[in-house]
Structure formats: structure tokens, C-alpha cells
Scaffold this motif. Structure first.
Motif, PDB file in Angstrom:
ATOM      1  N   UNK A  93       0.833  -1.199   0.000  1.00 17.73           N
ATOM      2  CA  UNK A  93       0.000   0.000   0.000  1.00 17.73           C
ATOM      3  C   UNK A  93       0.862   1.241   0.000  1.00 17.73           C
ATOM      4  N   UNK A  94       0.380   2.305  -0.627  1.00 17.05           N
ATOM      5  CA  UNK A  94       1.173   3.532  -0.698  1.00 17.05           C
ATOM      6  C   UNK A  94       0.325   4.756  -0.420  1.00 17.05           C
ATOM      7  N   UNK A  95       0.864   5.637   0.410  1.00 15.72           N
ATOM      8  CA  UNK A  95       0.314   6.972   0.610  1.00 15.72           C
ATOM      9  C   UNK A  95       1.254   7.936  -0.091  1.00 15.72           C
ATOM     10  N   UNK A  96       0.830   8.525  -1.222  1.00 16.67           N
ATOM     11  CA  UNK A  96       1.775   9.268  -2.064  1.00 16.67           C
ATOM     12  C   UNK A  96       2.059  10.668  -1.564  1.00 16.67           C
TER      13      UNK A  96
ATOM     14  N   UNK B 187      -9.718   3.163  -1.036  1.00 15.66           N
ATOM     15  CA  UNK B 187      -8.556   2.340  -0.739  1.00 15.66           C
ATOM     16  C   UNK B 187      -8.871   0.853  -0.710  1.00 15.66           C
ATOM     17  N   UNK B 188     -10.148   0.518  -0.558  1.00 14.67           N
ATOM     18  CA  UNK B 188     -10.572  -0.886  -0.493  1.00 14.67           C
ATOM     19  C   UNK B 188     -11.208  -1.349  -1.801  1.00 14.67           C
ATOM     20  N   UNK B 189     -10.962  -0.609  -2.888  1.00 17.71           N
ATOM     21  CA  UNK B 189     -11.651  -0.901  -4.146  1.00 17.71           C
ATOM     22  C   UNK B 189     -11.351  -2.303  -4.654  1.00 17.71           C
ATOM     23  N   UNK B 190     -10.184  -2.827  -4.335  1.00 17.63           N
ATOM     24  CA  UNK B 190      -9.782  -4.142  -4.857  1.00 17.63           C
ATOM     25  C   UNK B 190     -10.242  -5.291  -3.971  1.00 17.63           C
ATOM     26  N   UNK B 191     -10.891  -4.973  -2.867  1.00 15.19           N
ATOM     27  CA  UNK B 191     -11.333  -6.001  -1.934  1.00 15.19           C
ATOM     28  C   UNK B 191     -12.849  -6.161  -2.002  1.00 15.19           C
ATOM     29  N   UNK B 192     -13.322  -7.242  -1.415  1.00 14.63           N
ATOM     30  CA  UNK B 192     -14.754  -7.487  -1.368  1.00 14.63           C
ATOM     31  C   UNK B 192     -15.205  -7.634   0.082  1.00 14.63           C
TER      32      UNK B 192
ATOM     33  N   UNK C   5      -4.792   4.275   2.317  1.00 17.74           N
ATOM     34  CA  UNK C   5      -3.825   3.211   2.058  1.00 17.74           C
ATOM     35  C   UNK C   5      -4.032   2.040   3.017  1.00 17.74           C
ATOM     36  N   UNK C   6      -4.370   2.329   4.250  1.00 12.58           N
ATOM     37  CA  UNK C   6      -4.600   1.261   5.235  1.00 12.58           C
ATOM     38  C   UNK C   6      -5.839   0.441   4.911  1.00 12.58           C
ATOM     39  N   UNK C   7      -6.788   1.035   4.213  1.00 13.19           N
ATOM     40  CA  UNK C   7      -8.015   0.298   3.863  1.00 13.19           C
ATOM     41  C   UNK C   7      -7.733  -0.861   2.910  1.00 13.19           C
ATOM     42  N   UNK C   8      -6.580  -0.857   2.269  1.00 13.22           N
ATOM     43  CA  UNK C   8      -6.198  -1.979   1.406  1.00 13.22           C
ATOM     44  C   UNK C   8      -5.601  -3.126   2.217  1.00 13.22           C
TER      45      UNK C   8
END
Length: 257
Positions: free
Chosen positions: A80-83, A101-106, A147-150
Motif C-alpha cells: 500500500x502507498x500513501x503518495x 482504498x478498499x476498491x480491490x477487496x470485497x 492506504x490502510x483500507x487496502x
């Protein structure tokens, strides 16, 4: 070793921004990269996260070679990255920014949101506020929380204190320490070298795309060359070094380091 960077090289056109960087980050560590403007710090983070393409070298993460893995799959793998610049979506609420940040999770993210709000109480109070109306410090909290939500295994933080008032800087660093205490490994790029070295377990010093020093962070705090170059010549117990202004990390905007 959770993250292993082996002799990586990165070009922006004909300009070689990274000239054979190697470094390691063990699970549970906070490792910081320090160096002057244009040293290659931000480019290193972007290469790890897949935003910059390798010219040569290898990146291993959690036992697997991810050198050719697309960036979105690296997020799924646990990076994860915080830019730098925060990248908050101004027309979305704080909570919607976090959920991105959680877009890739379900699944249901209520528990994850609750954990972020526990770390950042101010965001809990302003979760319906538009991201673009938040202060700089609040936007930095949103960027880290997103970023942490990933649910990353390693969190890449790029200049989290830049442009913040001293009181907020201390708060951000305390939160980074707590994130690490809760089990997330951290790789930190930070222009406030003294604060970064106080926080980190180990550190690498970068100059013009190369690693020139690596040691436990406490050792580098006492290193005369490091103090002269990045801490204003001050002893660790003295006032924190002045912040360095942002400038391009390489020939290709908008990267900074």
C-alpha cells in the motif's frame, strides 16, 4: 525478508534516476530513506509500488518476484502507498475517499473503517465532509487511512509531514508508530530526517540514485556526515533540522523526493 530490492535501475528517458539501489525491509520494521532533493527516494517507492518500470534489477515481496507484476496486483499482494501530495479526491467525502482504498477487496468494510477512525479521530468527526475542504494535515490523514483500507503488509509513506505545522507533524509520526505497533511494516520517505531517524529501526541514505549509507537509525543519528548533511550539524537532542523544500526527484515531473 518481507521486501528485497536488488540492484534496481530506473530511467526517465535517457536519465538514469536509480543507479543500482539495493535494500531490505524485514517484517515488522520501520525503515526510512533519507537524502537530498533528487536522490531517488520517491522514485524508489514508485518503483516498488509499480508506478515506475524497472530498467534492470529485481524486486521480491513476501517470497515472490514481483518485478514485472502490474501495480494493481501489487496492491492485492499487500503493498500500500500513501503518495506525496496526498491525492485526495476533492469532490468526494472523507469516508468515500477512504473506501477507495478498499476498491480491490470485497465484503463489508465497517470494521476496517472503524480501525481507521480509531487512529484518526478527526476523520471520524468529519467523515461526511468533502475531501477538498479538509486542511493539509487532515488530507494527509485521509491519504494514510485510504492506504490502510487496502490492508497492506507493507505501507509506503512518501513525505507524510511535508507542509504540516509542527504539532501535526508530531501527531502524524505518533500515528505511524502506532500503525507499525499494530503489525504493519513501514517504508518511509521523509524530508524531516531527524524525526524519521528517531522513528525508524533502520535507515538508508540515498544520493543521486545510489545508496551511500545503511545502518540502524540510531547509528545514523550520531553519524557526523549525516548530521552535517541532513540534520543541520545538530546533535540528536537539539532542535529538529529545518525542512528541505520539495523539488523534482528526477527529470520527469511531478515526481519529488
Amino acid at each position: 525478508m518481507l521486501l528485497e530490492i536488488e540492484d534496481i535501475r530506473v530511467h526517465y528517458g535517457k536519465v538514469e534516476a536509480l543507479k543500482g539501489i539495493s535494500l531490505e525491509v524485514a517484517e515488522g520494521e520501520i525503515v526510512t530513506l533519507i537524502g537530498g532533493n533528487g536522490a531517488g527516494k520517491t522514485t524508489t517507492l514508485k518503483t516498488i509500488s509499480g508506478l515506475r518500470k524497472l530498467s534492470a534489477g529485481r524486486i521480491r515481496f513476501d517470497g515472490s518476484d514481483i518485478s514485472k507484476m502490474p501495480g494493481h496486483k501489487r496492491v492485492l499482494a499487500g503493498i500500500g502507498q500513501s503518495p506525496e501530495g496526498r491525492g485526495v479526491f476533492p469532490g468526494m467525502t472523507v469516508e468515500d475517499n477512504l473506501l477507495m482504498g478498499a476498491y480491490s477487496r470485497r465484503g463489508n468494510f465497517d470494521k476496517d473503517l472503524a480501525e481507521v477512525y480509531e487512529l484518526f479521530e478527526r476523520l471520524a468527526q468529519r467523515k461526511t465532509q468533502m475531501g477538498g475542504t479538509m486542511s493539509g494535515g487532515e488530507q494527509q490523514m485521509v491519504a494514510i487511512g485510504r492506504a490502510l483500507m487496502a490492508k497492506p503488509k507493507v505501507l509506503l509513506l512518501d513525505e507524510p509531514s511535508m507542509g504540516l505545522a509542527p504539532k501535526l507533524v508530531q501527531q502524524i509520526f505518533s500515528i505511524i508508530e502506532e500503525i507499525n505497533r499494530r503489525g504493519t511494516t513501514v517504508l518511509l520517505v521523509e524530508q524531516n530526517a531527524q524525526q524519521a531517524l528517531k522513528l525508524a529501526h533502520r535507515a538508508y541514505v540515498l544520493e543521486t540514485g545510489k545508496v551511500v549509507k545503511s545502518a540502524p537509525a540510531a547509528t545514523l543519528l550520531d553519524d557526523p556526515e549525516v548530521r552535517a548533511a541532513y540534520l543541520g550539524g545538530e546533535l540528536p537532542s537539539e532542535t529538529a533540522a529545518a525542512e528541505e523544500p520539495g523539488s523534482p526527484d528526477s527529470a520527469a515531473p511531478p515526481s519529488k523526493a
